[in-house]
Scaffold this motif. Structure first.
Motif, mmCIF file in Angstrom:
data_model
loop_
_atom_site.group_PDB
_atom_site.id
_atom_site.type_symbol
_atom_site.label_atom_id
_atom_site.label_comp_id
_atom_site.label_asym_id
_atom_site.label_seq_id
_atom_site.Cartn_x
_atom_site.Cartn_y
_atom_site.Cartn_z
ATOM 1 N N LEU A 60 0.717 -1.468 0.249
ATOM 2 C CA LEU A 60 -0.065 -0.147 -0.405
ATOM 3 C C LEU A 60 0.685 1.191 -0.102
ATOM 4 C CD1 LEU A 60 -2.890 1.327 0.338
ATOM 5 C CD2 LEU A 60 -2.733 1.301 1.974
ATOM 6 N N ALA A 61 1.943 1.750 0.965
ATOM 7 C CA ALA A 61 2.802 2.524 0.650
ATOM 8 C C ALA A 61 3.891 2.573 -0.506
ATOM 9 C CB ALA A 61 3.638 2.520 1.733
ATOM 10 N N VAL A 62 3.731 1.668 -1.283
ATOM 11 C CA VAL A 62 4.434 1.566 -2.508
ATOM 12 C C VAL A 62 2.853 1.758 -3.641
ATOM 13 C CG1 VAL A 62 5.526 -0.067 -4.523
ATOM 14 C CG2 VAL A 62 6.036 -0.038 -1.662
ATOM 15 N N ALA A 63 2.326 1.694 -3.861
ATOM 16 C CA ALA A 63 1.201 1.841 -4.773
ATOM 17 C C ALA A 63 0.428 3.006 -4.697
ATOM 18 C CB ALA A 63 0.220 0.539 -4.637
ATOM 19 N N THR A 64 0.227 3.911 -3.664
ATOM 20 C CA THR A 64 -0.457 5.338 -2.776
ATOM 21 C C THR A 64 -0.459 5.878 -4.244
ATOM 22 O OG1 THR A 64 -0.473 4.036 -0.656
ATOM 23 C CG2 THR A 64 -0.743 6.729 -1.359
ATOM 24 N N PRO A 65 1.379 6.195 -3.975
ATOM 25 C CA PRO A 65 1.461 7.023 -4.637
ATOM 26 C C PRO A 65 0.899 7.107 -6.684
ATOM 27 C CG PRO A 65 3.598 6.687 -3.972
ATOM 28 C CD PRO A 65 2.719 5.727 -3.493
ATOM 29 N N VAL A 66 0.960 5.891 -6.761
ATOM 30 C CA VAL A 66 0.824 5.239 -8.241
ATOM 31 C C VAL A 66 -0.552 5.660 -8.486
ATOM 32 C CG1 VAL A 66 -0.008 3.231 -9.982
ATOM 33 C CG2 VAL A 66 2.368 4.185 -8.872
ATOM 34 N N LEU A 90 -2.235 7.809 -7.026
ATOM 35 C CA LEU A 90 -2.525 9.553 -6.943
ATOM 36 C C LEU A 90 -1.968 9.653 -8.147
ATOM 37 C CD1 LEU A 90 -1.314 10.809 -3.421
ATOM 38 C CD2 LEU A 90 -3.331 10.544 -4.201
ATOM 39 N N LEU A 91 -1.420 9.238 -8.943
ATOM 40 C CA LEU A 91 -1.045 9.617 -10.428
ATOM 41 C C LEU A 91 -2.117 9.348 -11.308
ATOM 42 C CD1 LEU A 91 2.619 9.484 -10.648
ATOM 43 C CD2 LEU A 91 1.479 10.999 -10.387
ATOM 44 N N PHE A 92 -2.582 7.701 -11.011
ATOM 45 C CA PHE A 92 -3.450 7.651 -12.032
ATOM 46 C C PHE A 92 -4.993 7.277 -11.606
ATOM 47 C CE2 PHE A 92 0.889 5.575 -12.805
ATOM 48 C CZ PHE A 92 0.847 5.836 -14.637
ATOM 49 N N SER A 93 -5.008 8.067 -10.615
ATOM 50 C CA SER A 93 -6.671 8.393 -10.512
ATOM 51 C C SER A 93 -7.508 8.456 -10.874
ATOM 52 C CB SER A 93 -6.940 9.581 -8.831
ATOM 53 O OG SER A 93 -6.402 10.285 -9.630
#
Length: 165
Positions: free
Chosen positions: A67-73, A75-78
């Motif tokens: 989850l910590a790794v995927a959160t920025p992704v 946010l970018l692709f939301s």
């Protein structure tokens, strides 16, 4: 144990032992030690439970790291992910609803076929339900006509009232 305390003297019951009585405690504690079956169950289940507990912890840690790794992704692709998730969620809900309706329909047909195979006639309450459904479908049409006539009569009254003034 102590019954009364009078004038500095302690009166006890000599026929009672301190470990007797207390029916609740006596029923909770076994009178003898654990059986061999209970010991074997504990010895078997402790390693299994410990292993499963460790796996649960590892899964939790892995989920948090992911989850910590995927959160920025996310946010970018939301702008793309959110509509896709909504579409997939609605499709899954539609399939689940369709399946539930299908199972309900099949079970209803199965019940009717089994009922008819037993040679019974249509029950009276089923006939009554049919009549109620027919009345319910006819009722909204009649109510709509009544409301339309009421509105028309009030409009007529309004026109007549305007002419007289």
């Amino acid at each position: 144990m102590a019954d009364r305390h009078t004038h500095g003297h302690l009166h006890t019951h000599p026929h009672r032992r301190p470990h007797e009585g207390g029916g609740m405690m006596k029923s909770l504690l076994p009178s003898k030690g654990p059986s061999a079956t209970q010991i074997l169950a504990i010895v078997t289940l402790l390693p299994v439970g410990g292993t499963l507990f460790c796996l649960a912890g590892l899964t939790l840690i892995g989920t948090l790291v992911g989850l910590a790794v995927a959160t920025p992704v996310f946010l970018l692709f939301s702008p793309v992910i959110v509509p896709a998730i909504l579409t997939v969620g609605l499709a899954v809900a539609g399939f689940m609803t369709s399946g539930a309706f299908g199972v309900t329909g099949l079970s209803s047909l199965s019940w009717i076929l089994n009922y008819l195979k037993q040679g019974k006639s249509v029950p009276e309450n089923l006939d009554a339900a049919k009549r109620r459904m027919a009345d319910a479908t006819a009722h909204p049409g009649q109510k709509k006509k009544d409301v339309g006539q009421t509105i028309q009569s009030k409009a007529q009254e309004g026109k007549e009232g305007a002419r007289t003034t």
